[in-house]
Design an enzyme around this catalytic site. Structure first.
Site, PDB file in Angstrom:
ATOM      1  N   ARG A 133       0.966  -1.172  -0.043  1.00  0.00           N
ATOM      2  CA  ARG A 133      -0.078  -0.035  -0.108  1.00  0.00           C
ATOM      3  C   ARG A 133       0.659   1.332  -0.030  1.00  0.00           C
ATOM      4  NH1 ARG A 133      -2.569  -3.880   2.097  1.00  0.00           N
ATOM      5  NH2 ARG A 133      -0.599  -4.240   3.038  1.00  0.00           N
ATOM      6  N   THR A 134       1.844   1.335   0.848  1.00  0.00           N
ATOM      7  CA  THR A 134       2.610   2.421   1.098  1.00  0.00           C
ATOM      8  C   THR A 134       3.386   2.878  -0.321  1.00  0.00           C
ATOM      9  OG1 THR A 134       2.816   2.124   3.330  1.00  0.00           O
ATOM     10  CG2 THR A 134       4.149   3.935   2.452  1.00  0.00           C
TER      11      THR A 134
ATOM     12  N   LYS B   4      25.739  -3.619  -0.327  1.00  0.00           N
ATOM     13  CA  LYS B   4      26.943  -3.622  -0.372  1.00  0.00           C
ATOM     14  C   LYS B   4      27.560  -3.165   0.899  1.00  0.00           C
ATOM     15  CE  LYS B   4      26.729  -3.495  -5.464  1.00  0.00           C
ATOM     16  NZ  LYS B   4      27.298  -2.541  -6.621  1.00  0.00           N
TER      17      LYS B   4
ATOM     18  N   ARG C 166      11.517   3.982   3.028  1.00  0.00           N
ATOM     19  CA  ARG C 166      11.192   3.018   4.119  1.00  0.00           C
ATOM     20  C   ARG C 166      12.547   2.188   4.576  1.00  0.00           C
ATOM     21  NH1 ARG C 166       6.011  -1.056   4.289  1.00  0.00           N
ATOM     22  NH2 ARG C 166       5.222   1.186   4.827  1.00  0.00           N
TER      23      ARG C 166
ATOM     24  N   HIS D  65       5.564   6.109  11.295  1.00  0.00           N
ATOM     25  CA  HIS D  65       5.158   6.072  10.053  1.00  0.00           C
ATOM     26  C   HIS D  65       4.178   7.017   9.958  1.00  0.00           C
ATOM     27  CE1 HIS D  65       3.902   4.262   6.320  1.00  0.00           C
ATOM     28  NE2 HIS D  65       3.466   3.349   6.600  1.00  0.00           N
TER      29      HIS D  65
END
Ligand code: NCD
Length: 300
Positions: free
Chosen positions: A51-52, A81, A102, A130
């Site tokens: 969704r986000t 890396k 995120r 959030h």
């Protein structure tokens, strides 16, 4: 330029402005079709998302901006890396005019913002915050209740590791006479620092041990998934499940919200109940995130 890092940055007034803008966008989409035509926006998701990410990307496309994206940045970007958040941001900002990120680090957004020359939009930082989810959650509640002052809100599920919960209670604490009821397994109780924050902000917080401890006229029940990826060990499944039988004990005006994805905590037998708002919540992510871009670029 304005970052979106934490719910701490909002006031009642700035929320009202954002929500009025989201309403205008939802009612007049044509007006906003090309407002970001000269922008390139990057989405960097170091943790899974449906969704986000997709609602941010829909918002980007609906505003006429162009999108560059690493769908699975944890394995497909140079962080694999060993590149630091700061270096990644420093590079991506050479290409993009804003970065949606995120990350599993609780302080990822602040680290990024410290060195960023373009707006950073926090799409979830570890078990911390959030903010864009909480903004759309409160927007959804406001749409249905017409106000936030005086509401009784039950928070359920993973109050310990759930970043959506942590952000939501920060926004709710901006309003007057809010009562919050917490119902979770004891391993997932709301951490003391958040209980202290609620006390300091004069929000009444009540720890519940069963659904019977939640007032039947509670305005909102906000459930969440146990965030098993954030701790070692197995504390079993959710014990407090909202199903038809449970919901029937609550008022006809008790709204049921969930940021999704759900596991067993909300039974599908209530999906058609008009009080079940979780899919509408997901839809509201688009006008809210469109508004956040307009604010980030100081167009509105
Ligand atoms: C939440 C998240 O990622 O924090 N989902 C979302 O963004 N809608 C909640 C979760 O993953 O359980």
């Amino acid at each position: 330029m304005k970052h979106v890092l934490s719910c701490e940055q909002y006031t009642r007034e700035s929320l009202e402005e954002l929500y009025n803008l989201a309403d205008d966008i939802a009612n007049n989409p044509e007006k906003y079709k090309n407002v970001l035509a000269d922008k390139i926006i990057a989405t960097m998701f170091f943790e899974p998302s449906t969704r986000t990410r997709l609602s941010f990307e829909t918002a980007i496309l609906k505003l006429g901006a162009k999108l560059i994206s690493t769908e699975n940045a944890a394995s497909n970007s140079s962080s694999r890396k060993g590149e630091s958040i700061e270096d990644t941001i420093n590079v991506v900002q050479q290409y993009a005019d804003a970065i949606v990120m995120r990350h599993s680090d609780d302080h990822a957004a602040e680290k990024a913002a410290k060195i960023a020359k373009v707006p950073i939009l926090n799409a979830g930082s570890g078990k911390g915050e959030h903010p864009t989810q909480a903004l759309l959650d409160v927007y959804t509640i406001r749409k249905h209740k017409g106000k936030i002052d005086g509401l009784k809100v039950a928070i359920l599920g993973d109050l310990m590791y759930g970043r959506t919960i942590h952000s939501l209670i920060k926004l709710l604490s901006l309003y007057n006479n809010i009562e919050i009821y917490g119902l979770s397994k004891k391993e997932f109780a709301l951490p003391g620092k958040y209980v202290d924050m609620l006390n300091e902000r004069k929000v009444k917080y009540t720890v519940c041990h069963s659904f019977d401890d939640i007032p039947t006229d509670v305005d909102v029940m906000y459930h969440t998934r146990i965030q098993s990826e954030r701790f070692e060990g197995d504390f079993g499944k959710e014990e407090f499940i909202i199903n038809k039988e449970v919901l029937n004990n609550f008022s006809k005006d008790t709204l049921v919200l969930h940021p999704l994805p759900r596991l067993e905590e909300i039974s599908t037998d209530i999906d058609d109940d008009p009080r079940a708002l979780y899919f509408e919540q997901a839809a509201n992510g688009v006008p809210i995130r469109m508004s956040l871009f307009l604010k980030a670029f100081e167009i509105k």
